[in-house]
Design a protein around this motif. Structure first.
Motif, PDB file in Angstrom:
ATOM      1  N   GLN A  41       0.808  -1.224   0.000  1.00  0.00           N
ATOM      2  CA  GLN A  41       0.000   0.000   0.000  1.00  0.00           C
ATOM      3  C   GLN A  41       0.839   1.272   0.000  1.00  0.00           C
ATOM      4  O   GLN A  41       0.287   2.367  -0.195  1.00  0.00           O
ATOM      5  CB  GLN A  41      -0.961  -0.016   1.191  1.00  0.00           C
ATOM      6  N   THR A 110       0.743 -10.633   3.872  1.00  0.00           N
ATOM      7  CA  THR A 110      -0.166 -10.334   2.760  1.00  0.00           C
ATOM      8  C   THR A 110      -0.970  -9.055   2.951  1.00  0.00           C
ATOM      9  O   THR A 110      -1.641  -8.599   2.027  1.00  0.00           O
ATOM     10  CB  THR A 110      -1.135 -11.506   2.533  1.00  0.00           C
ATOM     11  N   SER A 112      -3.678  -6.140   4.070  1.00  0.00           N
ATOM     12  CA  SER A 112      -5.138  -6.033   4.077  1.00  0.00           C
ATOM     13  C   SER A 112      -5.589  -5.273   2.846  1.00  0.00           C
ATOM     14  O   SER A 112      -4.784  -4.659   2.155  1.00  0.00           O
ATOM     15  CB  SER A 112      -5.605  -5.308   5.353  1.00  0.00           C
ATOM     16  N   GLN A 113      -6.875  -5.337   2.571  1.00  0.00           N
ATOM     17  CA  GLN A 113      -7.414  -4.632   1.415  1.00  0.00           C
ATOM     18  C   GLN A 113      -8.537  -3.706   1.870  1.00  0.00           C
ATOM     19  O   GLN A 113      -9.123  -3.906   2.932  1.00  0.00           O
ATOM     20  CB  GLN A 113      -7.918  -5.602   0.357  1.00  0.00           C
ATOM     21  N   TYR A 114      -8.793  -2.705   1.044  1.00  0.00           N
ATOM     22  CA  TYR A 114      -9.789  -1.698   1.425  1.00  0.00           C
ATOM     23  C   TYR A 114     -11.166  -2.320   1.598  1.00  0.00           C
ATOM     24  O   TYR A 114     -11.623  -3.115   0.778  1.00  0.00           O
ATOM     25  CB  TYR A 114      -9.843  -0.598   0.361  1.00  0.00           C
ATOM     26  N   TYR A 132     -10.590   3.816  -4.298  1.00  0.00           N
ATOM     27  CA  TYR A 132     -10.064   3.573  -2.950  1.00  0.00           C
ATOM     28  C   TYR A 132      -8.618   4.072  -2.864  1.00  0.00           C
ATOM     29  O   TYR A 132      -7.907   3.732  -1.930  1.00  0.00           O
ATOM     30  CB  TYR A 132     -10.154   2.080  -2.614  1.00  0.00           C
ATOM     31  N   CYS A 133      -8.203   4.865  -3.851  1.00  0.00           N
ATOM     32  CA  CYS A 133      -6.812   5.306  -3.937  1.00  0.00           C
ATOM     33  C   CYS A 133      -6.723   6.675  -4.601  1.00  0.00           C
ATOM     34  O   CYS A 133      -6.794   6.775  -5.832  1.00  0.00           O
ATOM     35  CB  CYS A 133      -5.978   4.280  -4.713  1.00  0.00           C
ATOM     36  N   ASN A 239     -10.123  -1.688   6.703  1.00  0.00           N
ATOM     37  CA  ASN A 239      -9.493  -2.733   5.903  1.00  0.00           C
ATOM     38  C   ASN A 239      -9.917  -4.113   6.356  1.00  0.00           C
ATOM     39  O   ASN A 239     -10.302  -4.309   7.514  1.00  0.00           O
ATOM     40  CB  ASN A 239      -7.967  -2.635   6.022  1.00  0.00           C
ATOM     41  N   MET A 242      -6.157 -10.041   4.301  1.00  0.00           N
ATOM     42  CA  MET A 242      -6.107 -10.937   3.144  1.00  0.00           C
ATOM     43  C   MET A 242      -5.535 -12.288   3.601  1.00  0.00           C
ATOM     44  O   MET A 242      -4.359 -12.592   3.424  1.00  0.00           O
ATOM     45  CB  MET A 242      -5.265 -10.297   2.045  1.00  0.00           C
TER      46      MET A 242
END
Length: 307
Positions: A41, A110, A112-114, A132-133, A239, A242
């Motif tokens: 990220q 790994t 996390s994701q949004y 998200y960016c 978040n 993952m």
């Protein structure tokens, strides 16, 4: 023949790259696997001002510096999506979409994701106004009005970044005060281009079938409904870890975060976890780097005990 390494690191974010540096510097054979470019990220962060040694540095630039350090002692870097880990006792099998590898120890980084809002229109207008960016997509909204949803560090930092491009930034937050660090809050409150809408949830992303035109809202204290016009909607509401490929190992809590001790060890011997994927309070580059150093050193001690 399956390629074999002393340590395989899943994820090449700041934590993974630090683990690679420590483990390879200890003369272990090391491979990092990531499904994208190194840096995680950090590549989506415009400016990092809280990493020691740099008053301010662009996220992608810090990622490049870390990558060069992490591979300096022979650690390899491969693209691939990890699908599962098999625990074979003294060895672990890491299965990816590019093949399988064997290792004495595995470090999971790994990240996390949004998290999504889960409202109508969010998926429909993904890439057509929903983002998200801000670093990735902010330039598309130069001199236009945008909305930022959230109240934490990421939301307010990205609102400040967008204020340098957009004509107006409206921050929508479900509470009556921000959770971001005070220094970031103060900058946002002082910026004439940023407005705040408090105690409010977004209920729908609306558009003209081609692109976003705004969001529908509801005040969670008065139940008053409203609509805010915007060309872009930037969402920062947390978040999710993952960790799906590791569900068979029973190393996560009920929300999917990996549980470790202070040595970064999971409940499975020889498997470590670091960075944003862990159950922890502060998810920052600095804390990921700290985790990575600890895991890299303890992976060395673990692998040494196998011989």
């Amino acid at each position: 023949m399956m390629e074999k390494y002393d340590v395989i690191i899943i994820g090449a974010g700041p934590g993974g790259m630090t683990s690679a540096l420590y483990a390879s510097r200890a003369n272990l054979s090391v491979m990092m696997i990531d499904r994208g470019i190194y840096g995680g990220q950090m590549n989506n962060t415009a400016e990092i001002e809280n990493y020691p040694g740099f008053k301010s540095i662009l996220g992608p630039d810090l990622a490049k510096e870390m990558y060069e350090s992490s591979t300096n002692f022979g650690a390899k870097y491969e693209y691939g999506t990890v699908e599962s880990i098999e625990d074979k006792g003294d060895s672990k099998i890491v299965n990816t979409d590019q093949g399988s590898y064997e290792a004495g120890a595995v470090i999971i980084g790994t990240g996390s994701q949004y998290r999504k809002l889960g409202v109508p229109g969010e998926d429909e207008y993904g890439g057509r106004g929903v983002s998200y960016c801000a670093v990735c997509d902010g330039a598309f909204f130069k001199n236009r009005e945008v909305v930022v949803v959230g109240g934490g560090d990421s939301a307010i930092s990205e609102a400040l970044y967008l204020a340098g491009l957009a004509s107006k930034v409206t921050v929508i937050h479900r509470r009556d005060q921000l959770r971001a660090q005070k220094v970031i809050q103060d900058r946002a409150f002082a910026n004439d281009k940023i407005e705040f809408v408090w105690d409010t949830n977004v209920t729908e992303v609306v558009g003209d079938n081609m692109k976003v035109t705004g969001v529908k809202t509801i005040n969670n204290k008065t139940n008053e409904e409203g609509e805010i016009a915007a060309s872009g909607v930037f969402i920062y509401v947390g978040n999710n870890p993952m960790t799906e490929p590791f569900s068979n190992l029973n190393i996560t809590d009920e929300k999917g975060w990996i549980k470790t001790n202070e040595r970064m060890e999971t409940s499975v011997k020889g498997i470590f976890a670091i960075g944003d994927v862990r159950e922890k309070e502060l998810r920052q580059v600095t804390t990921a780097v700290g985790d990575g150093g600890i895991a890299g050193q303890n992976a060395f001690e673990y692998v040494s005990s196998l011989h």
